[in-house]
Design an enzyme around this catalytic site. Sequence first.
Site, mmCIF file in Angstrom:
data_model
loop_
_atom_site.group_PDB
_atom_site.id
_atom_site.type_symbol
_atom_site.label_atom_id
_atom_site.label_comp_id
_atom_site.label_asym_id
_atom_site.label_seq_id
_atom_site.Cartn_x
_atom_site.Cartn_y
_atom_site.Cartn_z
ATOM 1 N N GLY A 77 21.710 22.497 20.122
ATOM 2 C CA GLY A 77 22.992 21.743 20.267
ATOM 3 C C GLY A 77 22.654 20.150 20.304
ATOM 4 N NE ARG A 102 22.757 26.147 17.367
ATOM 5 C CZ ARG A 102 22.670 26.049 18.712
ATOM 6 N NH1 ARG A 102 21.387 26.051 19.363
ATOM 7 N NH2 ARG A 102 23.692 25.550 19.513
ATOM 8 N N GLY A 151 16.625 22.322 23.614
ATOM 9 C CA GLY A 151 16.573 23.330 24.776
ATOM 10 C C GLY A 151 15.643 24.262 24.702
ATOM 11 C CG ASP A 152 16.294 28.095 26.574
ATOM 12 O OD1 ASP A 152 17.065 27.628 25.453
ATOM 13 O OD2 ASP A 152 16.902 28.925 27.649
ATOM 14 C CB THR A 166 20.514 21.642 26.902
ATOM 15 O OG1 THR A 166 21.681 22.396 26.947
ATOM 16 C CG2 THR A 166 19.357 21.485 27.825
ATOM 17 C CG ASP A 176 24.250 24.567 27.877
ATOM 18 O OD1 ASP A 176 25.274 24.081 27.754
ATOM 19 O OD2 ASP A 176 23.886 25.115 26.906
ATOM 20 C CG ASP A 225 20.339 26.317 29.732
ATOM 21 O OD1 ASP A 225 19.724 25.061 29.422
ATOM 22 O OD2 ASP A 225 20.745 26.951 29.008
ATOM 23 C CG MET A 232 31.428 23.475 25.898
ATOM 24 S SD MET A 232 30.775 22.275 24.858
ATOM 25 C CE MET A 232 29.788 23.361 23.778
ATOM 26 N NE ARG A 244 22.725 27.917 25.724
ATOM 27 C CZ ARG A 244 21.461 28.075 25.529
ATOM 28 N NH1 ARG A 244 21.201 28.668 24.456
ATOM 29 N NH2 ARG A 244 20.468 27.580 26.335
ATOM 30 C CD GLU A 297 30.259 27.979 25.827
ATOM 31 O OE1 GLU A 297 30.272 27.863 24.576
ATOM 32 O OE2 GLU A 297 29.604 26.971 26.522
ATOM 33 N NE ARG A 306 51.860 26.306 28.853
ATOM 34 C CZ ARG A 306 52.653 27.251 29.216
ATOM 35 N NH1 ARG A 306 52.483 28.476 29.649
ATOM 36 N NH2 ARG A 306 54.137 27.134 28.740
ATOM 37 C CD GLN A 329 32.919 20.580 28.102
ATOM 38 O OE1 GLN A 329 32.535 21.004 29.149
ATOM 39 N NE2 GLN A 329 33.644 21.734 27.443
#
Length: 330
Positions: free
Chosen positions: A17, A78, A108-109, A131, A133, A135, A175, A177, A229, A250, A258
């Site tokens: 990503g 990817r 990322g990882d 990333t 994330d 993470d 977001m 993941r 997410e 809503r 993002q």
Amino acid sequence: MAEKKEIKTIGVLTSGGDAPGMNAAIRAVVRRGLARGVKMKGILKGYDGLLNEEIIDMSAKDVSDTIERGGTILGTARCAEMRTEEGQKKAVENCRKHGIDGLIVIGGDGSFAGAQKLANLGINCIGIPGTIDLDIACTEYTIGFDTAVNTAMEAIDKVRDTSTSHERCSIIEVMGRNAGYIALWCGIANGAEDILIPEKYDYDEQKLVDNIIESRKRGKKHHIIINAEGIGHSASMARRIEAATGVETRATILGHMQRGGSPTCKDRVYASTMGCLAVDLLLEGKNKRVVGYQNGEFQDFDINEALAMHKGISEYQYEIARSLSQNYKK
């Protein structure tokens, strides 16, 4: 023991990503490498481009006016083939064919797992964590998180305005993941009434319903739920909550906005520092390393150790988020 080969050409790719700040890292890698007398090559579309030999020479001018741009000028994709032994061998062959002695992987990882395989097959590799994330366990900072969390925060502020005007409950999905960092940070920054993150959520919707009803009794005119997410299903959750509470509800999914936008100062400065450090590590003869940020310092970690580490949500920050909400039972 064989003598280490001198690094004469460094390749750089972005994988997985995209994240704001990746261009700052690419720019730093290219210009640091050129300043230190090595040739620089850009690999387009991540590992897919490496396998398809989409490899270009890069000059200092090629990265001019890119530090302020979101996304990645090299492109990303990817690449399932890179997970196979045949794909990995082909990637090594293409590196050697194009004279790439060292490879810097920004991602990322999953991207680091590819770098780990190439390093085991003899290509000097350094990973830079890119990333939104947050993470990656070996580092307290990943390129793009700061921009993404600020983008989400500003969007949630805007949703809150209309939510208050209409006296609604708003479920806002961010977001990340399977990681809840963006949701947790936004929950604190936006003063959300509830935060749902994969690391903590028990899927007890009755608690949410009770919180909304209790808030209404106290005269609260809106109710903000930040949904990660990794939990998802915000639209169906909104329908169930509206049916149970009678409060108009809503769902807003912030989605890929993002990932985009001009990176913050922090993402530009940290990404630039990490890019330079990655080049310096290669030229020092280091291999199989991941650049990271821990305890106020930029550091490097063994890629095998980095991938084996686990990262959890700060218990203290999560407790703070709950205690600052009006629904916290004191």
